[in-house]
Scaffold this active site. Structure first.
Site, mmCIF file in Angstrom:
data_model
loop_
_atom_site.group_PDB
_atom_site.id
_atom_site.type_symbol
_atom_site.label_atom_id
_atom_site.label_comp_id
_atom_site.label_asym_id
_atom_site.label_seq_id
_atom_site.Cartn_x
_atom_site.Cartn_y
_atom_site.Cartn_z
ATOM 1 N N ASP A 70 -7.156 -3.291 -7.029
ATOM 2 C CA ASP A 70 -7.639 -3.855 -5.813
ATOM 3 C C ASP A 70 -7.981 -5.323 -6.295
ATOM 4 O OD1 ASP A 70 -9.161 -2.993 -3.272
ATOM 5 O OD2 ASP A 70 -10.300 -4.576 -4.075
ATOM 6 N N ARG A 112 -7.743 11.045 -5.908
ATOM 7 C CA ARG A 112 -8.822 10.300 -5.323
ATOM 8 C C ARG A 112 -10.075 10.854 -5.312
ATOM 9 N NH1 ARG A 112 -12.787 7.985 -4.440
ATOM 10 N NH2 ARG A 112 -13.373 6.266 -2.810
ATOM 11 N N TYR A 172 -14.696 -12.605 0.695
ATOM 12 C CA TYR A 172 -15.436 -11.349 0.092
ATOM 13 C C TYR A 172 -16.780 -11.744 -0.587
ATOM 14 C CZ TYR A 172 -11.743 -8.403 1.930
ATOM 15 O OH TYR A 172 -10.583 -7.889 2.723
ATOM 16 N N ARG A 183 0.711 -1.127 0.112
ATOM 17 C CA ARG A 183 0.007 -0.052 0.044
ATOM 18 C C ARG A 183 0.938 1.231 -0.055
ATOM 19 N NH1 ARG A 183 -3.868 -1.792 4.579
ATOM 20 N NH2 ARG A 183 -5.182 -3.466 3.424
ATOM 21 N N ARG A 199 -3.861 6.460 0.808
ATOM 22 C CA ARG A 199 -4.329 7.650 1.624
ATOM 23 C C ARG A 199 -3.261 8.407 2.322
ATOM 24 N NH1 ARG A 199 -9.542 5.156 4.109
ATOM 25 N NH2 ARG A 199 -8.080 3.342 4.148
#
Length: 348
Positions: A79, A42, A155, A29, A33
């Site tokens: 992702d 973003r 998921y 990552r 952010r």
């Protein structure tokens, strides 16, 4: 297929089993952010998936941390849930909630998914890889990635992230034929996806099995090791020379059979893996990668310096890539990442 110049990239040398000094480094990552320039991009996207599927923006956010810190590898910004999205499952990312999917828990629901159109759906991701292959520095390697079948399946079955995976385990334990069919579909789809990434310029692959540690030993063999082995075998057969890094997060002592039975070239170590054990037991078999606690990167200062030095001192006598034990967290100060980068680069 992208032609790859035969450059002496430190990251790829380490994955080939060489001991490189100072060790190559990148961070999971590393685009994200914690960087103000990422947040700016973003904010201009129409949701998270739009960012993943817009090559210009995805390329830019992949390059941002390279400009700041000079990492030895870039990892494609995307992702793991683009694969179920491409298979036809409803996937959305909601602010403050994370991913939300329409659950797949029956044979009828599974039948709604299809490999048809997968590559066309993921074409923007492949275009991002192609752009990155020419945009990154000449000594920087490009990592492609996917979620491993077990983790992606959690998921797809739960319909969101989970702490206990009740619905997934109920399906895997109670209706293994249905769950096996889902895993088989994911092995095929993930293999197609990774081969296409390689053909567009990815020089190494990382398989993220973030929830591998949720399974007992016999189920770990069935749902983590077996599908990973199938994927690694396909990559090695169809695109020989491309190294594969496995990340069975939380697997503990099961890292050893994972290495022995999957054929991966390297493993990424989570924060809980004892480094002395990893060096003694795993590093003679594969390259090891890791495993600074991401919270240490938030804390910074002398505690972080000492933790970095301990990892370097323990692991640098064999094939090793410096990394975190999981991804950078959003509250990480960028200056702490700069301090880490300087310290690893100066190691001798």
């Amino acid at each position: 297929m992208i032609d790859r110049p035969s450059l002496d990239k430190p990251f790829l040398r380490a994955l080939r089993g060489e001991t490189v000094t100072p060790p190559p480094f990148w961070l999971m990552r590393q685009a994200g952010r914690y960087l103000p320039e990422y947040r700016e991009i973003r904010a201009s996207a129409n949701g998270f998936l739009d960012l993943c599927y817009t090559p210009e923006k995805a390329t830019e956010v992949t390059l941002q941390p390279l400009r700041r810190y000079g990492f030895d590898a870039a990892i494609l910004f995307s992702d793991i849930l683009v694969v179920p999205d491409a298979l036809g499952q409803s996937v959305a990312f909601r602010e403050g909630e994370g991913p939300v999917l329409t659950p797949i828990r029956t044979a009828e629901a599974l039948a709604t998914l299809s490999l048809d159109g997968l590559k066309a759906h993921l074409a923007p991701v492949f275009e991002t890889v192609r752009r990155l292959s020419t945009a990154i520095p000449k000594t920087t390697a490009l990592i492609g990635f996917a979620g491993a079948p077990w983790t992606v399946a959690t998921y797809m079955v739960e319909g969101s992230g989970s702490k206990d995976f009740i619905e997934t385990k109920k399906l895997a334990y109670g209706q293994p034929k249905i769950f096996q069919a889902l895993i088989d579909l994911l092995v095929q789809a993930t293999g197609d996806y990774l081969i296409a990434q390689i053909d567009h310029g990815a020089e190494a692959i990382q398989l993220f099995d973030s929830w591998a540690g949720a399974l007992p030993e016999d189920q770990f063999a069935k749902w983590v090791i077996a599908p990973t082995r199938a994927l690694v075998a396909r990559i090695k057969a169809e695109r020989p020379g491309i190294p594969v890094i496995g990340f069975p997060k939380g697997a503990g002592a099961l890292y050893e059979p994972y290495i022995d039975q999957t054929g991966v070239d390297a493993v990424s170590l989570d924060t809980g893996i004892p480094l002395g054990w990893a060096v003694k037991t795993l590093q003679s078999k594969v390259t090891i990668q890791g495993n600074l606690d991401p919270i240490m990167l938030i804390a910074g200062g002398e505690a972080m310096d000492q933790a970095i030095d301990r990892i370097l001192e323990t692991c640098s006598r064999g094939p090793f890539v410096f990394n975190l034990g999981h991804g950078i967290l959003p509250s990480t100060p960028p200056e702490n990442v700069a301090r880490l980068a300087e310290r690893v680069k100066a190691w001798r």
